[in-house]
Motif scaffolding. Structure first.
Motif, PDB file in Angstrom:
ATOM      1  N   VAL A  83       0.826  -1.204   0.000  1.00  0.00           N
ATOM      2  CA  VAL A  83       0.000   0.000   0.000  1.00  0.00           C
ATOM      3  C   VAL A  83       0.861   1.254   0.000  1.00  0.00           C
ATOM      4  N   ASN A  84       0.288   2.338  -0.507  1.00  0.00           N
ATOM      5  CA  ASN A  84       0.847   3.660  -0.265  1.00  0.00           C
ATOM      6  C   ASN A  84       0.302   4.152   1.065  1.00  0.00           C
ATOM      7  N   ARG A  85       1.113   4.873   1.811  1.00  0.00           N
ATOM      8  CA  ARG A  85       0.783   5.203   3.189  1.00  0.00           C
ATOM      9  C   ARG A  85       1.018   6.682   3.455  1.00  0.00           C
ATOM     10  N   ALA A  86       0.156   7.296   4.290  1.00  0.00           N
ATOM     11  CA  ALA A  86       0.299   8.707   4.625  1.00  0.00           C
ATOM     12  C   ALA A  86      -0.244   8.976   6.017  1.00  0.00           C
ATOM     13  N   LEU A  87       0.075  10.151   6.530  1.00  0.00           N
ATOM     14  CA  LEU A  87      -0.605  10.711   7.688  1.00  0.00           C
ATOM     15  C   LEU A  87      -1.579  11.767   7.185  1.00  0.00           C
ATOM     16  N   MET A  88      -2.720  11.907   7.867  1.00  0.00           N
ATOM     17  CA  MET A  88      -3.756  12.830   7.425  1.00  0.00           C
ATOM     18  C   MET A  88      -4.191  13.724   8.581  1.00  0.00           C
ATOM     19  N   ASP A  89      -4.252  15.018   8.304  1.00  0.00           N
ATOM     20  CA  ASP A  89      -4.699  16.025   9.271  1.00  0.00           C
ATOM     21  C   ASP A  89      -6.221  16.089   9.225  1.00  0.00           C
ATOM     22  N   HIS A 431     -12.378  12.420  22.069  1.00  0.00           N
ATOM     23  CA  HIS A 431     -11.595  12.477  20.837  1.00  0.00           C
ATOM     24  C   HIS A 431     -10.294  13.245  21.053  1.00  0.00           C
ATOM     25  N   SER A 432      -9.339  12.992  20.173  1.00  0.00           N
ATOM     26  CA  SER A 432      -8.055  13.683  20.229  1.00  0.00           C
ATOM     27  C   SER A 432      -7.647  14.119  18.823  1.00  0.00           C
ATOM     28  N   ALA A 433      -6.717  15.073  18.755  1.00  0.00           N
ATOM     29  CA  ALA A 433      -6.357  15.715  17.480  1.00  0.00           C
ATOM     30  C   ALA A 433      -5.230  14.974  16.777  1.00  0.00           C
ATOM     31  N   ASP A 434      -5.330  13.669  16.689  1.00  0.00           N
ATOM     32  CA  ASP A 434      -4.273  12.871  16.053  1.00  0.00           C
ATOM     33  C   ASP A 434      -4.184  13.145  14.557  1.00  0.00           C
ATOM     34  N   TYR A 435      -2.960  13.123  14.011  1.00  0.00           N
ATOM     35  CA  TYR A 435      -2.793  12.877  12.586  1.00  0.00           C
ATOM     36  C   TYR A 435      -2.994  11.375  12.402  1.00  0.00           C
ATOM     37  N   VAL A 436      -3.853  10.983  11.482  1.00  0.00           N
ATOM     38  CA  VAL A 436      -4.292   9.596  11.424  1.00  0.00           C
ATOM     39  C   VAL A 436      -3.635   8.825  10.285  1.00  0.00           C
ATOM     40  N   GLU A 437      -3.613   7.509  10.450  1.00  0.00           N
ATOM     41  CA  GLU A 437      -3.081   6.612   9.429  1.00  0.00           C
ATOM     42  C   GLU A 437      -4.020   6.556   8.213  1.00  0.00           C
TER      43      GLU A 437
END
Length: 467
Positions: A83-89, A431-437
């Motif tokens: 897979v291609n992978r990123a972090l998302m705001d 909830h928390s302000a994570d950058y998500v997978e």
């Protein structure tokens, strides 16, 4: 810059190209996965674990690895570099900490909205949801979830609403848009006995040609040639662990993977393709309750749905699979200590969730009965003092409506007691302000940059499908 000069000088052409094709500038800078170059995505399956902090993904992978010798399907995709992978705001328009409505709407409408809103701005401007766009070009569109099908995450891809709480109205809007398959919980919003306006939404859907199913067996036997409405519980579906240990629920309620497979079977023969959202919604509810057994087992349910989608996509060759979460929640993790391994492995012996434990206690329950119930569910003994601490909450239970814990049961207290035995800690119940997978497989996955905004995902899906 003067706005008229900006348009007159032709800058709008550049801006318009960027808005319509926001990923075109990076499409040639990321290696294509073998077999996906120059292909467009005929189908899109997006699989969302609602409220999944990175600790949830981590603990579930460890749980499976230590119990079965095999890691999670999600992490296996990383290990195999599939897979291609990123972090998302995932910030909303109103807060760096999003709720599920604004999170889903950022993907669904391509614009950040305030928390609580579904594709409607603060001044009332509406943004066409993504599944409506795909319906307009002839694709089938559907959603499956473990919470009410009218809940925030599926609704964010499908309809416009000023409030996520207008679930009776959301049910009606689904019918207006004639989505092809909608399955989850939510009888409260379809049944004439439970709706405030007494409308029979089941009859309304049936009169428009839908096959209405209310059990696992009915779902399996439903025709793949008709649109399907599946509602399997009053509100959210039972937690996977509680379902697993109840013969009646096993027969009545389908798993997320089973719903996903049915959805693919029902829509995959369409010549123009399909789009499907799959949501493990009760991962979020479990995190709100600091309920470790509920959290891990429902994350496993999400992981099983990943395998169903990947099996189809690898065989099909024209399907973009997107795996992600909409925000963190409670940020659980395994705490360092000499007994961390043994303690964490004790979760393998759990039989029921904290929801099952606490809803089986009342103010008439004795201390010995509380100890017996916890021991049966978790295989460890509470002290008398701990049992008294739990029992105190039941002297004046609340009954008002509310999300996640309307009766104000002592979820946090029980989780802290469990921590001594399972080494799992929680930072909150919110909830928390994570950058998500964010992970992608298939046609269009090469468009993904290493770091993106939530709204980028809307345009990436359109770009991948060449819409």
């Amino acid at each position: 810059m003067n706005r008229r000069k900006f348009f007159k000088n032709g800058s709008i052409l550049t801006l318009g190209t960027t808005l319509l094709h926001p990923f075109s500038s990076i499409a040639n800078t990321i290696p294509y996965k073998e077999g996906t170059r120059n292909k467009k995505a005929k189908n899109i399956i997006i699989i969302v674990s609602d409220g999944m902090s990175i600790g949830t993904l981590n603990m579930t992978d460890l749980y499976l690895s230590r119990k079965t010798g095999k890691c999670s399907n999600w992490l296996q995709l990383y290990k195999e570099n599939k897979v291609n992978r990123a972090l998302m705001d995932m910030a909303s328009a109103s807060s760096i900490v999003t709720d599920s409505a604004a999170a889903s709407a950022s993907w669904g409408g391509g614009v950040r909205t305030n928390n609580g809103s579904l594709n409607v701005s603060e001044n009332g401007e509406e943004y066409m949801p993504l599944w409506q766009k795909f319906k307009q070009v002839g694709k089938k569109a559907g959603c499956v979830t473990t919470v009410p099908i009218t809940h925030a995450t599926p609704a964010g891809f499908c309809i416009n609403s000023k409030s996520r709480n207008a679930q009776e109205e959301i049910a009606e809007k689904y019918l207006e848009q004639k989505f092809d398959l909608m399955m989850g919980g939510g009888d409260n919003y379809f049944s004439p006995e439970k709706r405030e306006d007494k409308k029979d939404m089941y009859q309304a859907f049936a009169s428009q040609g839908y096959e209405v199913v209310k059990t696992r067996a009915e779902m399996f036997s439903a025709s793949n040639g008709k649109p399907i409405l599946g509602v399997f519980d009053a509100d959210g579906l039972p937690y996977s662990m509680d379902r697993q240990n109840n013969k009646e629920l096993l027969q009545k309620v389908p798993t997320l993977a089973e719903m996903t497979q049915k959805a693919i079977n029902a829509m995959s023969n369409h010549p123009n393709g399909f789009v499907l959202q799959v949501e493990a919604g009760k991962v979020d509810w479990a995190a709100h309750g600091n309920d470790i057994a509920a959290l891990i087992y429902d994350q496993v349910a999400h992981d099983e749905a990943i395998q169903v989608a990947m099996d189809f996509a690898e065989q099909d060759g024209e399907t973009l699979v997107i795996i992600t979460t909409d925000h963190g929640n409670a940020n659980p993790g395994i705490i360092y200590g000499n007994e961390a391994n043994v303690n964490f492995d004790s979760i393998q012996e759990y039989k029921h969730t904290n929801e099952w434990i606490l809803n089986g206690i009342g103010k008439e329950t004795s201390i010995s009965q509380i100890k017996e119930r916890v021991y049966y569910a978790n295989n460890f003994a509470l002290t008398d003092e701990e049992s008294h601490q739990l029992l105190r909450y039941y002297t004046d239970l609340q009954t008002e409506d509310g999300l996640y814990n309307p009766r104000h049961l002592p979820f946090q207290d029980l989780a802290k007691m469990q921590q001594q035995h399972n080494s799992v800690g929680w930072i909150s119940m919110q909830h928390s302000a994570d950058y998500v997978e964010l992970a992608m497989y298939g046609p269009g996955s090469s468009l993904l940059k290493p770091f993106v905004k939530n709204t980028d995902l809307h345009y990436l899906m359109l770009e991948a499908a060449e819409i």
